[in-house]
Design a protein around this motif. Structure first.
Motif, mmCIF file in Angstrom:
data_model
loop_
_atom_site.group_PDB
_atom_site.id
_atom_site.type_symbol
_atom_site.label_atom_id
_atom_site.label_comp_id
_atom_site.label_asym_id
_atom_site.label_seq_id
_atom_site.Cartn_x
_atom_site.Cartn_y
_atom_site.Cartn_z
ATOM 1 N N GLY A 162 21.417 69.390 47.885
ATOM 2 C CA GLY A 162 22.035 68.235 47.248
ATOM 3 C C GLY A 162 21.023 67.415 46.470
ATOM 4 N N LEU A 163 19.821 67.293 47.011
ATOM 5 C CA LEU A 163 18.754 66.567 46.318
ATOM 6 C C LEU A 163 18.406 67.252 45.004
ATOM 7 C CD1 LEU A 163 16.478 64.479 46.038
ATOM 8 C CD2 LEU A 163 15.081 65.984 47.504
ATOM 9 N N VAL A 164 18.205 68.549 45.042
ATOM 10 C CA VAL A 164 17.843 69.287 43.826
ATOM 11 C C VAL A 164 18.961 69.197 42.789
ATOM 12 C CG1 VAL A 164 17.324 71.578 42.880
ATOM 13 C CG2 VAL A 164 16.215 70.816 44.995
ATOM 14 N N ALA B 226 16.408 63.720 58.135
ATOM 15 C CA ALA B 226 16.454 65.086 58.666
ATOM 16 C C ALA B 226 15.064 65.622 58.995
ATOM 17 C CB ALA B 226 17.152 66.009 57.674
ATOM 18 N N GLY B 227 14.026 64.863 58.640
ATOM 19 C CA GLY B 227 12.679 65.251 59.028
ATOM 20 C C GLY B 227 11.876 66.037 58.014
ATOM 21 N N PHE B 228 12.328 66.092 56.772
ATOM 22 C CA PHE B 228 11.539 66.801 55.763
ATOM 23 C C PHE B 228 10.224 66.081 55.527
ATOM 24 C CE2 PHE B 228 15.697 68.602 54.617
ATOM 25 C CZ PHE B 228 15.349 69.934 54.512
ATOM 26 N N THR B 229 9.180 66.868 55.362
ATOM 27 C CA THR B 229 7.858 66.306 55.074
ATOM 28 C C THR B 229 7.745 66.001 53.586
ATOM 29 O OG1 THR B 229 6.858 68.454 54.590
ATOM 30 C CG2 THR B 229 6.825 67.727 56.906
ATOM 31 N N ASP B 230 6.744 65.229 53.231
ATOM 32 C CA ASP B 230 6.507 64.958 51.807
ATOM 33 C C ASP B 230 6.236 66.252 51.047
ATOM 34 O OD1 ASP B 230 6.872 62.294 52.355
ATOM 35 O OD2 ASP B 230 4.791 61.711 51.987
ATOM 36 N N GLU B 231 5.536 67.172 51.688
ATOM 37 C CA GLU B 231 5.228 68.441 51.021
ATOM 38 C C GLU B 231 6.503 69.236 50.737
ATOM 39 O OE1 GLU B 231 3.678 67.315 53.823
ATOM 40 O OE2 GLU B 231 1.754 66.781 52.906
ATOM 41 N N GLU B 232 7.423 69.252 51.691
ATOM 42 C CA GLU B 232 8.692 69.957 51.483
ATOM 43 C C GLU B 232 9.512 69.280 50.383
ATOM 44 O OE1 GLU B 232 9.697 71.762 55.888
ATOM 45 O OE2 GLU B 232 9.833 69.581 55.609
ATOM 46 N N LEU B 233 9.550 67.954 50.410
ATOM 47 C CA LEU B 233 10.277 67.229 49.369
ATOM 48 C C LEU B 233 9.645 67.456 48.003
ATOM 49 C CD1 LEU B 233 10.987 63.883 51.257
ATOM 50 C CD2 LEU B 233 12.605 65.739 50.780
ATOM 51 N N ASP B 234 8.311 67.468 47.947
ATOM 52 C CA ASP B 234 7.620 67.713 46.675
ATOM 53 C C ASP B 234 7.979 69.077 46.105
ATOM 54 O OD1 ASP B 234 6.390 65.243 46.793
ATOM 55 O OD2 ASP B 234 4.448 66.026 47.457
ATOM 56 N N ALA C 89 13.536 71.285 41.096
ATOM 57 C CA ALA C 89 14.451 70.538 40.235
ATOM 58 C C ALA C 89 13.863 70.344 38.838
ATOM 59 C CB ALA C 89 14.775 69.185 40.864
ATOM 60 N N LEU C 90 12.578 70.066 38.768
ATOM 61 C CA LEU C 90 11.917 69.883 37.472
ATOM 62 C C LEU C 90 11.922 71.177 36.667
ATOM 63 C CD1 LEU C 90 10.284 68.098 35.529
ATOM 64 C CD2 LEU C 90 8.232 68.755 36.810
ATOM 65 N N VAL D 186 14.246 65.671 33.380
ATOM 66 C CA VAL D 186 14.275 65.287 34.791
ATOM 67 C C VAL D 186 13.097 64.358 35.143
ATOM 68 C CG1 VAL D 186 14.076 66.244 37.151
ATOM 69 C CG2 VAL D 186 15.586 67.322 35.484
ATOM 70 N N ILE D 187 12.079 64.296 34.287
ATOM 71 C CA ILE D 187 10.868 63.527 34.617
ATOM 72 C C ILE D 187 11.163 62.071 35.001
ATOM 73 C CG2 ILE D 187 8.680 62.636 33.706
ATOM 74 C CD1 ILE D 187 8.353 65.357 32.266
ATOM 75 N N PRO D 188 12.005 61.330 34.277
ATOM 76 C CA PRO D 188 12.282 59.952 34.730
ATOM 77 C C PRO D 188 12.891 59.901 36.138
ATOM 78 C CG PRO D 188 13.068 60.268 32.489
ATOM 79 C CD PRO D 188 12.671 61.626 33.007
ATOM 80 N N HIS D 189 13.675 60.896 36.485
ATOM 81 C CA HIS D 189 14.305 60.949 37.800
ATOM 82 C C HIS D 189 13.303 61.405 38.851
ATOM 83 C CE1 HIS D 189 17.896 60.049 35.625
ATOM 84 N NE2 HIS D 189 17.490 60.956 34.750
ATOM 85 N N LEU D 190 12.318 62.176 38.430
ATOM 86 C CA LEU D 190 11.216 62.535 39.313
ATOM 87 C C LEU D 190 10.424 61.279 39.680
ATOM 88 C CD1 LEU D 190 9.467 64.659 40.733
ATOM 89 C CD2 LEU D 190 8.270 64.993 38.552
ATOM 90 N N ARG D 191 10.167 60.428 38.696
ATOM 91 C CA ARG D 191 9.486 59.153 38.975
ATOM 92 C C ARG D 191 10.285 58.334 39.984
ATOM 93 N NH1 ARG D 191 9.397 58.582 33.014
ATOM 94 N NH2 ARG D 191 7.525 59.666 32.337
ATOM 95 N N HIS D 192 11.579 58.249 39.735
ATOM 96 C CA HIS D 192 12.452 57.491 40.627
ATOM 97 C C HIS D 192 12.408 58.070 42.045
ATOM 98 C CE1 HIS D 192 15.958 54.980 41.663
ATOM 99 N NE2 HIS D 192 16.319 56.029 42.386
ATOM 100 N N ALA D 193 12.478 59.393 42.147
ATOM 101 C CA ALA D 193 12.468 60.057 43.452
ATOM 102 C C ALA D 193 11.164 59.810 44.200
ATOM 103 C CB ALA D 193 12.707 61.560 43.280
ATOM 104 N N VAL D 194 10.042 59.892 43.506
ATOM 105 C CA VAL D 194 8.746 59.665 44.149
ATOM 106 C C VAL D 194 8.661 58.219 44.655
ATOM 107 C CG1 VAL D 194 6.250 59.532 43.728
ATOM 108 C CG2 VAL D 194 7.558 61.534 42.962
#
Length: 125
Positions: A58-60, A81-89, A95-96, A103-111
């Motif tokens: 859903g995130l992607v 759910a316990g995802f690590t930063d590395e998994e989210l990255d 997604a990128l 997607v870059i502006p949304h990547l900024r938002h996500a980070v």
């Protein structure tokens, strides 16, 4: 975390989402809308894929579709759910690649959202 981002951005988002969903489901009382909301919830339950994996999907999808509200919603759930930063990255990288430079502006938002969620975790400890 962005210097100009209010730390309560996520709390405001969660309160707004809850308030408006309640209004839509209780006051508007449209059967088709209620069915869609139920279908959306059911899609993220355990099945052949577990609910945790479905949140990452859903995130992607939200990143590629460029919906920051959806990105925030799924990041909140992914962190719970316990995802690590590395998994989210890695998911954000997929997604990128799929979505391209738009997607870059949304990547900024996500980070920024991940930073806010991790800061929230640190204040709850």
């Amino acid at each position: 975390m962005g210097e100009t981002t209010p730390p309560d951005r996520l709390a405001a988002f969660e309160a707004y989402r809850e308030r408006m969903n309640r209004r839509i489901l209780e006051e508007k009382n449209h059967l088709g809308t209620k069915r869609f909301f139920n279908l959306d919830s059911a899609a993220y339950r355990d099945g052949a894929l577990d609910a945790r994996t479905k949140e990452l999907l859903g995130l992607v999808a939200s990143m590629v579709l460029r919906c920051n509200d959806c990105v925030d919603y799924h990041l909140i759930r992914c962190v719970r759910a316990g995802f690590t930063d590395e998994e989210l990255d890695e998911a954000l990288h997929v997604a990128l690649v799929v979505g391209g430079s738009i997607v870059i502006p949304h990547l900024r938002h996500a980070v920024e959202t991940i930073d806010l969620l991790r800061a929230r975790e640190n204040t709850e400890d």
